[in-house]
Design an enzyme around this catalytic site. Structure first.
Site, PDB file in Angstrom:
ATOM      1  CG  HIS A 268      -1.059   1.168   1.571  1.00  0.00           C
ATOM      2  ND1 HIS A 268      -2.167   1.659   0.849  1.00  0.00           N
ATOM      3  CD2 HIS A 268      -1.909   1.930   2.720  1.00  0.00           C
ATOM      4  CE1 HIS A 268      -2.943   2.970   1.499  1.00  0.00           C
ATOM      5  NE2 HIS A 268      -2.482   2.621   3.130  1.00  0.00           N
TER       6      HIS A 268
ATOM      7  CD  GLU B 285      -2.730   6.497   3.219  1.00  0.00           C
ATOM      8  OE1 GLU B 285      -3.230   5.653   4.111  1.00  0.00           O
ATOM      9  OE2 GLU B 285      -2.916   7.507   4.068  1.00  0.00           O
TER      10      GLU B 285
ATOM     11  CG  ASP C 250       1.254   5.111   6.749  1.00  0.00           C
ATOM     12  OD1 ASP C 250       0.746   5.080   5.566  1.00  0.00           O
ATOM     13  OD2 ASP C 250       0.673   4.606   8.017  1.00  0.00           O
TER      14      ASP C 250
HETATM   15 FE1  FEO Z   1      -3.069   3.548   4.968  1.00  0.00          FE
HETATM   16 FE2  FEO Z   1      -0.303   3.233   7.277  1.00  0.00          FE
HETATM   17  O1  FEO Z   1      -1.657   3.409   5.536  1.00  0.00           O
END
Ligand code: FEO
Length: 397
Positions: free
Chosen positions: A79, A81, A83
């Protein structure tokens, strides 16, 4: 931090002990968080996810110190994002042609974040990557758990599901596994995470878990991308909780939310609560000031409730801003199967309570009645009306 997890699987993530707000200010993180990354060192060495951008240098320094960077053959981005993909730019400078395994939406998302045309290897459910020693990585698309690009990766042989955000919690720990932590804290953070992040996608959660069950994959561990991971009996428990939460979850709780100017609407909230308790001694009733409570904790309470009451005095013909903001939040989270009513006091024209009823109905809540409003400071008659209203509300939900 690098730590062995099982056989040739290592933890390479970052524990963020300081974090108290996440996603801008959208999410409170009372117990910090972690950005979990993993290194699978079979004949091929594969990195699974990275860490949040501010920790990129630290992350790459640790990987360099352990002499792992030159050995990395591929990276999986479950994923994109930042982070989880935050160290990608630094890593790609060190290994420019490194294959990046992600979903087709992952390609779009990584390009959107980094504006680079790297060596993408788009994968779909069922695609595998042979990593030697008889083991494979199996990719499972998991769109909307919680972004369109999300996927899970399953490691055969070790029976590990790398679930990214799903099944995570915002909880700083260097213990890695939930069974080594205080279960009260873990499960409290788990439901808060589900309610505030995953809940809008309950249908997809239910469908994905059933799809994985049908694949007959033995799962010995779920390695998440935030907080504690699950092993042993916790695997079944963590999955079971998600199945429960994904299906119009509610407990025998009623939550009363309000904001107040001079205290009249607060008095109404507390008298309604008393009436509910008089009619039903089993139900748990919480009364929360929206101006003073942590909004993500409020969301968790609402998620656990079978019904809510929401109150505001009339203010410039509208509702007070903390109340309006909470309804906007609840609209997006799309909890289903919950009942509601509105209340509030007023001095002159008293628009708020009707306006609130419409707002909460538009947010997907079933109105049980027209609610209750009181003019000026509640007197003894008004207090008696609120008490009676609470008793009747308890019987209707
Ligand atoms: Fe959807 Fe931990 O980012």
């Amino acid at each position: 931090m690098t730590k062995k997890i099982k056989n040739n699987v290592y933890y390479t993530g970052k524990v963020d002990w300081e974090l108290r707000e996440f996603h801008g200010g959208a999410l409170s993180t009372h117990h910090g968080s972690t950005y979990n990354s993993y290194l699978v060192k079979e004949e091929k060495t594969v990195l699974i996810d990275t860490v949040w951008s501010p920790f990129s240098d630290e992350f790459l320094r640790e990987l360099s110190a352990s002499k792992d960077i030159p050995k990395i053959d591929a990276i999986v981005i479950n994923h994109a994002e930042i982070d989880h993909s935050g160290a990608l730019a630094g890593l790609m400078k060190l290994i420019p042609n490194l294959p990046i395994y992600c979903t087709p939406n992952g390609v779009k998302s990584i390009k959107g974040h980094f504006h680079q045309d790297w060596n993408f290897k788009p994968v779909r459910t069922g695609d595998t990557l042979d990593i030697g020693n008889g083991k494979k990585l199996l990719f499972i698309e998991a769109a909307m758990l919680h972004w369109p690009d999300t996927m899970f990766t399953y490691l055969t042989g070790d029976n590990i599901l790398f679930s990214n955000d799903a099944f995570g919690q915002h909880l700083a720990t260097d213990k890695i596994f939930a069974d080594l932590l205080d279960p009260c804290v873990v499960w409290e953070e788990d439901i808060k995470y589900y309610a505030n992040i995953i809940a809008p996608y309950g249908k997809q959660v239910d469908g994905k878990i059933k799809e994985i069950f049908a694949m007959n994959l033995p799962i010995d561990m779920i390695l998440t991308s935030h907080g504690a991971c699950w092993r042993g009996a916790d695997v079944e428990k963590a999955i079971g909780k998600y199945l429960q939460w994904a299906n119009d979850y509610k407990e025998n709780r009623i939550t009363i939310l309000y904001d107040t100017i001079w205290g009249g609407t607060r008095i109404m909230a507390e008298e309604i609560a008393k009436g509910i308790r008089m009619a039903d001694s089993d139900v748990i009733v919480n009364v929360l000031s929206l101006a003073k409570s942590d909004k993500n904790d409020v969301v968790t309470e609402v998620f656990r409730s079978k019904a809510i009451l929401i109150g505001s005095p009339s203010h410039n013909k509208c509702v007070l801003p903390p109340v309006a903001a909470m309804i906007e939040e609840l609209t997006g989270l799309a909890f289903r199967g919950k009942k509601a009513a509105a209340f509030g006091c007023y001095g002159w024209s008293g628009e708020a309570q009707k306006r609130l009823s419409t707002m909460i109905q538009n947010a997907g809540y079933t109105l049980v009645d027209e609610g209750i409003k009181v003019s000026w400071e509640p007197d003894q008659d008004a207090i008696a009306q609120c008490l009676e209203y609470g008793k009747q509300f308890a019987k209707k939900v």
